[in-house]
Design an enzyme around this catalytic site. Structure first.
Site, short mmCIF file in Angstrom:
data_model
loop_
_atom_site.label_atom_id
_atom_site.label_comp_id
_atom_site.label_asym_id
_atom_site.label_seq_id
_atom_site.Cartn_x
_atom_site.Cartn_y
_atom_site.Cartn_z
N GLY A 58 -10.26 -5.39 19.71
CA GLY A 58 -11.49 -5.41 20.67
C GLY A 58 -12.66 -5.85 19.72
CB CYS A 85 -7.14 -5.47 15.50
SG CYS A 85 -8.66 -6.33 14.73
CD GLU A 175 -2.17 -9.53 19.31
OE1 GLU A 175 -1.58 -9.11 18.24
OE2 GLU A 175 -3.43 -9.50 19.38
CG ASP A 231 24.82 -18.96 15.95
OD1 ASP A 231 24.95 -17.67 16.26
OD2 ASP A 231 24.55 -19.01 14.71
CE LYS A 375 26.31 -15.64 13.73
NZ LYS A 375 26.42 -17.11 13.77
#
Ligand code: XMP
Length: 519
Positions: A58, A85, A175, A231, A375
């Site tokens: 903020g 923060c 974020e 994968d 994995k």
């Protein structure tokens, strides 16, 4: 919209410009993010049954009279809390710490160092990385029951945690995209600290990925560098679900695969309805690598040659705009400094051919849906989409294949020796029921010859190393405690049946300090 079936994470908004991004990130993991003003009552918080609470940043100073505050009762609810923060400064203030104006105001990228690598919030995150800071105040003294778990160049207290309670706080913004491992930190908070259900998270990941791919690709085509491992199958599944036959899987046979691979891949692709093109590039790759000794150069050449092949192939197919790869998080971390223009980022351990080995400029846009997963998480997707056992629990096989298991320069004889030895290992692992109980097993051919005696004759042949490890995420690994019987069987068969090897050693190193592959 609040979805009833999902797990909730409550975000208390203290006016940060990034609050909505926090919700977005949480939702990307398939967890429901509820963004509320910080004034929400404790009663309403309890009604939402959150698995965790995030206090946003903020634009205020906590020591200013009218700045937004929070009831200390929230810390008695026994719900894990992450302060970001301003949220960190507020937590510190409430518990008796001191907050002051920073001497160095930090806006933008900062070098972050984790002090406590065991802390769950930073689990599997490199000790050094880049974070995004935007603050003019900072915590000068931490409260009594807290400890410092991270710092930056200009901020000694950049991450803290309560010693007993599940309260965590970071001065930077996990974020935002610029915090290189921010998503992983948030994921650790959700899964490791708040214990959000991984199945729900993964299910939502699948849904979100398919939607994102659909949107991104639209009516264009995607080629996928397909190696036949878990994968690449999971990547193919997600893309195929999104765009159907606009996905073209490409298996480039470099000659560094085991002989049965091609047949196996074709069979499974047929079963899964994937369109696959096989390219025989054995001679090409051999000629590019035959004089190369250095493992990093081997990887870089392979990465580059793969891309050149993809470019050549794409010219023959209309509308190809994207190249997809089954890159996972550990590939990215271990190759990391090559991808960031900062030497501060974690050291390059190995340039995985699909990350650090990629040439700097390529004409494709990349699609790498698994880039943030480990994995074991990819395996979880595989379980959810019911991949057959032989893909799901298949040992990983590195893109550069046998070329990095022949230490030093390769030649055709060595490739043939190694293939024979690996085949024997594979047969015995299956026969003794060991294959599915270990995570990776292979043979390394050393550039070392030693004297032996076979049938009363002197032999002077190569030494081979057996490497068998157990691991969950391939970031750390332990050698497997195999029985002497099994070791003896392998050693006997290889020495008796493979011309060119007269000594077998067992690698008893763990990762770290060693790595799994030798090169
Ligand atoms: P290391 O040797 O770094 O390996 O402990 C960790 C895991 O990654 C695989 N590996 C690779 N996979 N391209 C890949 O696709 C590569 O360049 C590469 N290098 C290592 C390795 O086999 C192990 O499973």
């Amino acid at each position: 919209m609040e979805e009833k079936c999902k797990e909730n994470i409550l975000i208390l908004d203290f006016g940060s410009q990034y609050s909505k991004i926090i919700s977005r990130r949480i939702r990307d993991f398939g967890v429901n993010a509820l963004l509320y003003p910080y004034t929400i009552s404790l009663y309403d918080i309890l009604l939402k049954k959150p698995k965790g609470i995030i206090l946003s940043g903020g634009p205020f100073s906590v020591y200013k009279k009218n700045s937004p505050k929070l009831s200390s009762k929230i810390f008695k609810l026994k719900i894990p809390i992450l302060g970001i923060c301003y949220g960190m400064q507020l937590i510190s203030l409430i518990f008796g710490g001191k907050i002051k104006k920073s001497i160095y105001k930090e806006y933008g990228k900062s070098n972050f160092i984790i002090n406590d690598t065991e802390n769950l919030l930073f689990s599997d995150i490199p000790k050094k990385s880049i974070v995004w800071m935007s603050h003019f105040d900072e915590v000068k003294y931490i409260p009594n029951e807290f400890k410092i778990i991270g710092k930056t160049t200009y901020c000694n207290i950049a991450a803290i945690t309560h010693i007993k309670k599940k309260i965590f706080a970071v001065q930077f913004h996990p974020e935002v995209e610029n915090t290189v491992f921010g998503k992983n930190i948030l994921k650790n908070f959700l899964i490791k600290i708040c214990k959000c259900n991984i199945n729900l998270v993964i299910n939502n990941f699948i849904k979100n990925s398919i939607n994102k791919i659909k949107k991104k690709v639209s009516n264009k085509k995607v080629i996928l560098g397909f190696s036949g491992g878990l994968d690449s199958f999971v990547t193919a599944y997600l893309i195929h679900k999104a765009i159907g036959n606009s996905l073209i899987c490409i298996f480039i046979d470099t000659g560094f695969f085991l002989n049965f691979e091609k047949k196996r891949i074709l069979k499974i692709c047929k079963k899964m309805n994937f369109y696959i093109k096989l390219i025989n590039a054995k001679n090409h790759f051999f000629s590019k690598l035959k004089k190369v000794k250095n493992p990093e150069i081997k990887r870089k050449i392979i990465g580059k040659e793969f891309i050149l092949f993809f470019e050549k192939i794409s010219k023959k197919i209309k509308n190809v705009e994207f190249l997809a790869q089954g890159t996972i998080y550990s590939d990215v971390i271990e190759s990391s400094s090559n991808n960031n223009n900062s030497s501060f980022i974690s050291n390059t351990i190995k340039s995985h051919h699909n990350v650090g080995g990629l040439p700097k400029s390529i004409k494709f846009k990349l699609i790498e849906p698994l880039k943030e997963l480990f994995k074991d998480e990819v395996q979880k997707i595989g379980e959810i989409i019911s991949l057959p056992k032989e893909i799901l629990y298949r040992h990983p096989f590195p893109g550069p294949g046998l070329s990095i298991r022949i230490i030093g320069k390769i030649n055709k004889k060595k490739i043939s020796i190694l293939k024979k030895a690996e085949n024997i290992l594979f047969q015995e692992l299956i026969k003794y029921n060991i294959y599915y109980n270990v995570r990776q097993a292979f043979i390394v051919l050393l550039p070392v010859k030693s004297v032996g005696v076979m049938g009363d004759k002197r032999s002077y042949e190569y030494a081979a190393v057996l490497r068998v490890v157990n691991t969950k995420d391939f970031m750390t690994a332990n050698f497997t405690h195999l029985s002497y019987n099994f070791l003896e069987k392998i050693s006997n068969r290889i020495i008796n049946e493979v011309n060119g090897i007269n000594r077998v050693l067992y690698d008893i190193s763990s990762k770290p300090p060693s790595t799994i592959e030798w090169e």
